[in-house]
Design a protein around this motif. Structure first.
Motif, PDB file in Angstrom:
ATOM      1  N   LEU A 196       0.880  -1.294  -0.010  1.00 33.64           N
ATOM      2  CA  LEU A 196       0.002  -0.059  -0.082  1.00 33.64           C
ATOM      3  C   LEU A 196       0.739   1.369  -0.223  1.00 33.64           C
ATOM      4  O   LEU A 196       0.614   2.159  -0.716  1.00 33.64           O
ATOM      5  CB  LEU A 196      -0.939   0.076   1.239  1.00 33.64           C
ATOM      6  N   ARG A 197       2.099   1.238   0.564  1.00 34.76           N
ATOM      7  CA  ARG A 197       2.860   2.323   0.801  1.00 34.76           C
ATOM      8  C   ARG A 197       3.350   2.662  -0.483  1.00 34.76           C
ATOM      9  O   ARG A 197       3.594   3.527  -1.174  1.00 34.76           O
ATOM     10  CB  ARG A 197       4.091   2.046   2.048  1.00 34.76           C
ATOM     11  N   THR A 198       3.974   1.514  -1.001  1.00 35.48           N
ATOM     12  CA  THR A 198       4.336   1.509  -2.514  1.00 35.48           C
ATOM     13  C   THR A 198       3.490   2.130  -3.437  1.00 35.48           C
ATOM     14  O   THR A 198       3.701   3.072  -4.310  1.00 35.48           O
ATOM     15  CB  THR A 198       5.107   0.176  -3.008  1.00 35.48           C
ATOM     16  N   GLN A 199       2.206   1.648  -3.246  1.00 34.38           N
ATOM     17  CA  GLN A 199       1.081   2.119  -4.281  1.00 34.38           C
ATOM     18  C   GLN A 199       0.795   3.678  -3.935  1.00 34.38           C
ATOM     19  O   GLN A 199       0.510   4.550  -4.968  1.00 34.38           O
ATOM     20  CB  GLN A 199      -0.211   1.194  -4.051  1.00 34.38           C
ATOM     21  N   PHE A 200       0.896   4.124  -2.479  1.00 36.96           N
ATOM     22  CA  PHE A 200       0.549   5.330  -2.207  1.00 36.96           C
ATOM     23  C   PHE A 200       1.625   6.359  -2.696  1.00 36.96           C
ATOM     24  O   PHE A 200       1.347   7.310  -3.365  1.00 36.96           O
ATOM     25  CB  PHE A 200       0.457   5.392  -0.781  1.00 36.96           C
TER      26      PHE A 200
ATOM     27  N   ALA B 147      -0.571  21.914 -14.347  1.00 37.07           N
ATOM     28  CA  ALA B 147       0.022  23.192 -14.371  1.00 37.07           C
ATOM     29  C   ALA B 147       0.724  23.509 -15.667  1.00 37.07           C
ATOM     30  O   ALA B 147       0.389  24.812 -16.232  1.00 37.07           O
ATOM     31  CB  ALA B 147       1.233  23.283 -13.238  1.00 37.07           C
ATOM     32  N   GLN B 148       1.274  22.609 -16.428  1.00 34.83           N
ATOM     33  CA  GLN B 148       1.908  22.826 -17.823  1.00 34.83           C
ATOM     34  C   GLN B 148       0.745  22.945 -18.559  1.00 34.83           C
ATOM     35  O   GLN B 148       0.718  23.953 -19.558  1.00 34.83           O
ATOM     36  CB  GLN B 148       2.543  21.511 -18.258  1.00 34.83           C
ATOM     37  N   LEU B 149      -0.536  22.068 -18.367  1.00 39.21           N
ATOM     38  CA  LEU B 149      -1.614  22.390 -19.381  1.00 39.21           C
ATOM     39  C   LEU B 149      -2.529  23.634 -19.043  1.00 39.21           C
ATOM     40  O   LEU B 149      -2.909  24.252 -20.062  1.00 39.21           O
ATOM     41  CB  LEU B 149      -2.720  21.351 -19.149  1.00 39.21           C
ATOM     42  N   ALA B 150      -2.307  24.121 -17.712  1.00 35.79           N
ATOM     43  CA  ALA B 150      -2.854  25.443 -17.291  1.00 35.79           C
ATOM     44  C   ALA B 150      -2.046  26.713 -18.147  1.00 35.79           C
ATOM     45  O   ALA B 150      -2.628  27.648 -18.565  1.00 35.79           O
ATOM     46  CB  ALA B 150      -2.766  25.959 -16.036  1.00 35.79           C
ATOM     47  N   GLU B 151      -0.733  26.328 -18.154  1.00 33.09           N
ATOM     48  CA  GLU B 151       0.032  27.371 -18.886  1.00 33.09           C
ATOM     49  C   GLU B 151      -0.125  27.417 -20.298  1.00 33.09           C
ATOM     50  O   GLU B 151      -0.274  28.365 -20.920  1.00 33.09           O
ATOM     51  CB  GLU B 151       1.733  26.994 -18.579  1.00 33.09           C
TER      52      GLU B 151
ATOM     53  N   GLU C 109       2.389   9.792  -9.191  1.00 33.81           N
ATOM     54  CA  GLU C 109       1.646  10.148 -10.270  1.00 33.81           C
ATOM     55  C   GLU C 109       0.724  11.511 -10.162  1.00 33.81           C
ATOM     56  O   GLU C 109       0.619  12.205 -11.064  1.00 33.81           O
ATOM     57  CB  GLU C 109       0.825   9.098 -10.551  1.00 33.81           C
ATOM     58  N   LYS C 110       0.355  11.688  -8.896  1.00 33.17           N
ATOM     59  CA  LYS C 110      -0.230  12.773  -8.507  1.00 33.17           C
ATOM     60  C   LYS C 110       0.464  13.958  -8.913  1.00 33.17           C
ATOM     61  O   LYS C 110       0.047  15.133  -9.662  1.00 33.17           O
ATOM     62  CB  LYS C 110      -0.703  12.951  -7.109  1.00 33.17           C
ATOM     63  N   GLN C 111       1.816  14.119  -8.344  1.00 32.02           N
ATOM     64  CA  GLN C 111       2.746  15.193  -8.680  1.00 32.02           C
ATOM     65  C   GLN C 111       2.952  15.464 -10.194  1.00 32.02           C
ATOM     66  O   GLN C 111       2.888  16.596 -10.301  1.00 32.02           O
ATOM     67  CB  GLN C 111       3.814  14.925  -7.773  1.00 32.02           C
ATOM     68  N   GLN C 112       3.127  14.141 -10.760  1.00 31.94           N
ATOM     69  CA  GLN C 112       3.245  14.222 -12.291  1.00 31.94           C
ATOM     70  C   GLN C 112       1.945  14.970 -13.011  1.00 31.94           C
ATOM     71  O   GLN C 112       2.105  15.609 -13.730  1.00 31.94           O
ATOM     72  CB  GLN C 112       3.470  12.824 -12.624  1.00 31.94           C
ATOM     73  N   ARG C 113       0.732  14.589 -12.276  1.00 29.03           N
ATOM     74  CA  ARG C 113      -0.568  14.875 -12.950  1.00 29.03           C
ATOM     75  C   ARG C 113      -0.615  16.325 -12.753  1.00 29.03           C
ATOM     76  O   ARG C 113      -0.944  17.213 -13.451  1.00 29.03           O
ATOM     77  CB  ARG C 113      -1.805  14.284 -12.524  1.00 29.03           C
TER      78      ARG C 113
END
Length: 346
Positions: free
Chosen positions: A11-15, A30-34, A21-25
């Motif tokens: 679960l920790r690994t998945q978290f 942010a990139q898409l907003a720009e 992935e969240k940070q990447q998203r």
């Protein structure tokens, strides 16, 4: 416990993976907003450019319309100029032709060159309406001169002869007019006298007619009347009679004997207006009955005082009033014999 630890580890690994992935998203967001901001800015710039281009397009269209209108106006002016050039060319050709004609006319009619006439300062120059009037006078005089033809040296003598002939014809005409006037006056006088004589004769004969009618019928009424009293010269005459016991009616509606007596009354009325020494009556008593024959014989005896009557009759009653009777007999076939008898001779 190990499973729980492993599951926890998983679960920790998945978290961690989800967090990565969240940070990447979030980075992508942010990139898409720009990118959205950049695209929005680019869109706004495109809209501004589009507005500018549309404004420039409208200005270009308006300019094209102005150019087309100017081009159309220029073409119209060009066509008008060409037409005017053609008119001026024709006018120049006409003026050149008129000038040539005037030069020839000056030489032929006046025997002077056109240049000499133009150089003569004593000649009054006219133009416009005055020129038109002078030209009309010239043409009129020219026509009169042409109509006169060549000069006739015998014109004076011919004029004298014509004047004498005219005076003679005028005299004859005056005589004819005077004759016509006298003739018309005579005709009026004749018409007046004829109308007066006719009216006198008509009224007198009408009186005689009424008097004789009453003698032959014993009583009754009759009259003659004009169909057109305003124009007695061309009027017809209606005879209206009313024998005893009948209403007043046209003579054509009477019986044969009544017509005969009425006609005899009219004949006697005319005869009494202008009596004659002799009167011949041919079987006028043929359609009469005995009573009317008696009245007829009484009328004849009354009138025989001034007029000698010759009666042709088959009526014994009429024969009885005659002092002399002549008869025609045929004793042999084809041979007539005259027999005369005098009554009252002893």
């Amino acid at each position: 416990v190990n499973e729980m630890a492993e599951r926890e580890q998983a679960l920790r690994t998945q978290f961690d993976s989800s967090l990565t992935e969240k940070q990447q998203r979030e980075a992508e967001n942010a990139q898409l907003a720009e990118q959205v901001v950049a695209l929005e800015a680019e869109r706004n710039a495109a809209e501004v450019r589009e507005s500018l281009l549309q404004f420039e397009s409208e200005q270009v269209r308006a300019r094209l319309v102005e150019i087309d209108e100017a081009l159309r106006t220029g073409r119209q002016l060009l066509d008008a100029a060409r037409d005017r050039r053609g008119e001026l060319s024709a006018l120049v050709a006409k003026l050149q032709s008129d000038a040539q004609y005037m030069a020839e006319s000056c030489l032929n009619d006046l025997g002077v060159q056109r240049a000499e006439l133009m150089a003569d300062t004593t000649i009054v120059m006219v133009s416009g309406e005055a020129l038109v009037q002078e030209d009309g006078l010239y043409r009129e005089m020219r026509t009169r001169l042409d109509a006169m033809g060549p000069v006739n040296m015998m014109a004076l003598e011919e004029y004298k002869e014509t004047a004498e002939r005219h005076h003679f014809l005028e005299t004859q005409r005056k005589d004819l007019l005077d004759s016509i006037e006298n003739t018309v006056a005579t005709i009026r006088e004749i018409d007046s006298v004829s109308r007066q004589k006719f009216e006198e004769a008509f009224h007198k004969i009408n009186e005689n007619f009424q008097h004789t009618f009453k003698k032959l019928f014993g009583s009754g009424h009759e009259l003659m009347r004009l169909t057109d009293e305003e124009n007695s010269a061309e009027s017809g005459i209606d005879v209206v009679a009313s024998p005893p016991g009948k209403k007043l009616q046209n003579v054509l509606l009477l019986s044969g004997g009544e017509k005969a007596l009425t006609a005899l009354s009219l004949l006697v009325g005319i005869f009494q207006y202008q009596p004659s020494p002799f009167c011949i009556l041919d079987e006028v008593d043929a359609p009469l009955d005995e009573a009317n024959v008696g009245r007829f014989t009484e009328l004849v005896k009354e009138m025989s005082v001034q007029t000698q009557f010759v009666l042709i009759t088959h009526s014994k009653k009429t024969m009885s009033i005659a002092p002399v009777m002549y008869g025609v007999t045929m004793q042999e076939p084809g041979v007539s014999k005259l027999v005369s008898v005098k009554f009252g001779a002893a």
